[in-house]
Design an enzyme around this catalytic site. Structure first.
Site, mmCIF file in Angstrom:
data_model
loop_
_atom_site.group_PDB
_atom_site.id
_atom_site.type_symbol
_atom_site.label_atom_id
_atom_site.label_comp_id
_atom_site.label_asym_id
_atom_site.label_seq_id
_atom_site.Cartn_x
_atom_site.Cartn_y
_atom_site.Cartn_z
ATOM 1 N N LYS A 169 0.935 -1.262 -0.310
ATOM 2 C CA LYS A 169 0.215 0.112 0.072
ATOM 3 C C LYS A 169 0.730 1.269 -0.494
ATOM 4 C CE LYS A 169 -3.696 -1.609 -0.162
ATOM 5 N NZ LYS A 169 -5.257 -1.686 -0.913
ATOM 6 N N ASP A 197 -0.487 -0.379 -5.092
ATOM 7 C CA ASP A 197 -1.011 0.257 -4.597
ATOM 8 C C ASP A 197 -2.028 1.637 -3.534
ATOM 9 O OD1 ASP A 197 -4.598 0.590 -4.914
ATOM 10 O OD2 ASP A 197 -5.051 -1.736 -3.709
ATOM 11 N N GLU A 223 -1.459 0.395 -9.007
ATOM 12 C CA GLU A 223 -3.162 0.414 -8.603
ATOM 13 C C GLU A 223 -3.683 1.358 -8.080
ATOM 14 O OE1 GLU A 223 -3.953 -3.287 -6.999
ATOM 15 O OE2 GLU A 223 -5.728 -2.665 -5.855
ATOM 16 N N GLU A 249 -10.874 -1.442 -9.463
ATOM 17 C CA GLU A 249 -12.154 -1.594 -8.973
ATOM 18 C C GLU A 249 -12.666 -0.831 -7.932
ATOM 19 O OE1 GLU A 249 -9.010 -2.156 -5.861
ATOM 20 O OE2 GLU A 249 -10.678 -1.237 -4.515
ATOM 21 N N ASP A 273 -14.352 -5.608 -9.862
ATOM 22 C CA ASP A 273 -13.969 -6.919 -8.635
ATOM 23 C C ASP A 273 -15.626 -7.724 -8.689
ATOM 24 O OD1 ASP A 273 -15.645 -8.352 -6.370
ATOM 25 O OD2 ASP A 273 -14.277 -7.159 -4.965
ATOM 26 N N HIS A 300 -10.257 -8.197 -8.628
ATOM 27 C CA HIS A 300 -10.310 -7.690 -7.264
ATOM 28 C C HIS A 300 -10.966 -8.301 -6.537
ATOM 29 C CE1 HIS A 300 -11.229 -4.987 -3.995
ATOM 30 N NE2 HIS A 300 -9.918 -4.655 -4.339
ATOM 31 N N GLU A 333 -5.773 -12.095 -6.460
ATOM 32 C CA GLU A 333 -5.074 -11.770 -5.358
ATOM 33 C C GLU A 333 -6.273 -11.664 -3.972
ATOM 34 O OE1 GLU A 333 -7.237 -7.522 -5.087
ATOM 35 O OE2 GLU A 333 -5.804 -6.922 -3.724
HETATM 36 CA CA CA Z 1 -6.925 -2.174 -4.450
#
Ligand code: CA
Length: 380
Positions: A169, A197, A223, A249, A273, A300, A333
């Protein structure tokens, strides 16, 4: 066969180890699980990625009355009818998220009725196992030294478990992001894929600066660098960096992804997703559109084990962007953050061994639900 009942179970559980992404700290895990009953004794299960209480209201107040008495095998017909019923008010967001869960549950019923896994009914399998990447490496502490120590140990743990890819992240500011990228690359080496991301925590100026500086660390993709609606910035970023740009996503249905994929394309990798962008029915269509536009597709995944099983069913039938031995193969993922009921909800959890996940082979989604676990965490 007719649908006799539709339930939207809202689940919640506090977690002790809080973690942060660029938008918020997470102190509890939530989920919305859909259960559709039929007069044939078959029950279908679905998962929704979205705000639980709101999607549950859409399912129970808007969609359930339209579903009761219908033939659950007519999945496309039901999808069109539900989509059109809220089209004037919900072309994206919770209306589509709720529809996604219904669609997944109908596929589960269809598979159980025909005694086949969903991916077989969808024309697969193209593959029975996929590489999983570890989603983790969230911010864990506001103390920089403590945070680095925790994330360093976490990354080493993924290597020991056999993961060949993991995601960090970012979006906490240039200095934080670059410090972590440099330290983690030092720990995992360059043979392991590292993705980053930002959860759309940056504007274009910040995203450009990070992308250009991070190029030296062989980042597999960047991302959600910027806001999901800001496709012009995605296109600009894609022009100026060699790091592949990913996202999607927070986008919904063929119509959002048409805008993402049309020339000039906004993303190298789209990440709908399945439990949010329109369900298995819609995401297969989006995947076919992605191939036609030369874009990669990695779903996702952020939900319960039902969502994980759903993603595996889709991964089994996702087309390749190009054929050949070096073809990009879609990845799973695999959420590694604390979640009290993610896998516990399933009698046989989705297995990942040495960074490889296996497609469930049972009828429907291929999972059975532990009713006692559902009841333990249910809050509605
Ligand atoms: Ca993400």
């Amino acid at each position: 066969m007719k649908i006799t009942a539709v339930h939207a179970h809202v689940m919640e559980a506090p977690i002790e180890e809080h973690f942060a992404f660029s938008q918020a700290w997470v102190d509890k895990r939530v989920g919305t699980v859909i259960e559709i009953e039929t007069d044939a004794g078959i029950t279908g299960w679905g998962d929704v990625y979205g705000p639980p209480w709101i999607v549950a209201a859409v399912i129970e107040k808007a969609y359930a009355p339209m579903l009761i008495g219908e033939n659950p095998l007519a999945g496309d017909a039901i999808w069109e009818r539900l989509h059109n019923s809220l089209r004037d008010h919900g072309q994206r967001g919770v209306a589509i998220q709720a529809l996604s869960g219904v669609d997944i549950a109908l596929w589960d019923i269809r598979g159980k009725h025909f005694g086949a896994p969903v991916h077989v009914l969808m024309g697969g399998p193209l593959r029975s196992e996929v590489k999983a990447y570890a989603t983790g490496l969230y911010r864990r502490s506001m103390d920089q030294d403590e945070n680095i120590a925790i994330l360093s140990e976490e990354a080493g743990g993924y290597i020991n478990q056999g993961f060949g890819a993991m995601k960090l992240k970012v979006g906490f500011g240039f200095d934080y992001d670059m410090t972590l990228i440099e330290i983690l690359r030092g720990i995992i080496g360059f043979d392991v894929d590292l993705f980053m991301d930002a959860n759309h925590g940056y504007d274009l100026v910040q995203a450009k600066k990070l992308a250009l500086a991070a190029e030296a660390y062989d980042i597999g993709w960047f991302e959600e660098p910027v806001a999901p609606e800001d496709l012009e910035s995605y296109r600009e970023l894609r022009r100026i960096t060699t790091i592949p740009i990913a996202g999607g996503e927070c986008s919904f249905t063929r119509f959002d992804f048409r805008a993402i994929l049309e020339s000039p394309r906004a993303m190298d990798i789209i990440q709908p997703d399945t439990a949010s962008a329109g369900g298995l029915t819609e995401c297969k269509k989006i995947a076919d559109m992605a191939v036609a536009h030369g874009a990669r597709y990695n779903p996702h995944v952020w939900g319960t084990g039902i969502g994980l099983a759903t993603a595996m069913q889709l991964l089994a039938v996702l087309p390749l962007t190009v054929p050949g031995v070096a073809a990009h193969v879609p990845m799973l993922e695999y959420d590694q953050t604390p979640h009290p009921f993610r896998q516990g909800l399933l009698v046989d959890p989705i297995q990942v061994e040495n960074g490889v996940a296996y497609v469930p082979e049972g009828p429907g989604l291929g999972v059975e639900i532990k009713r006692d676990v559902l009841e333990r965490y249910k809050v509605n």
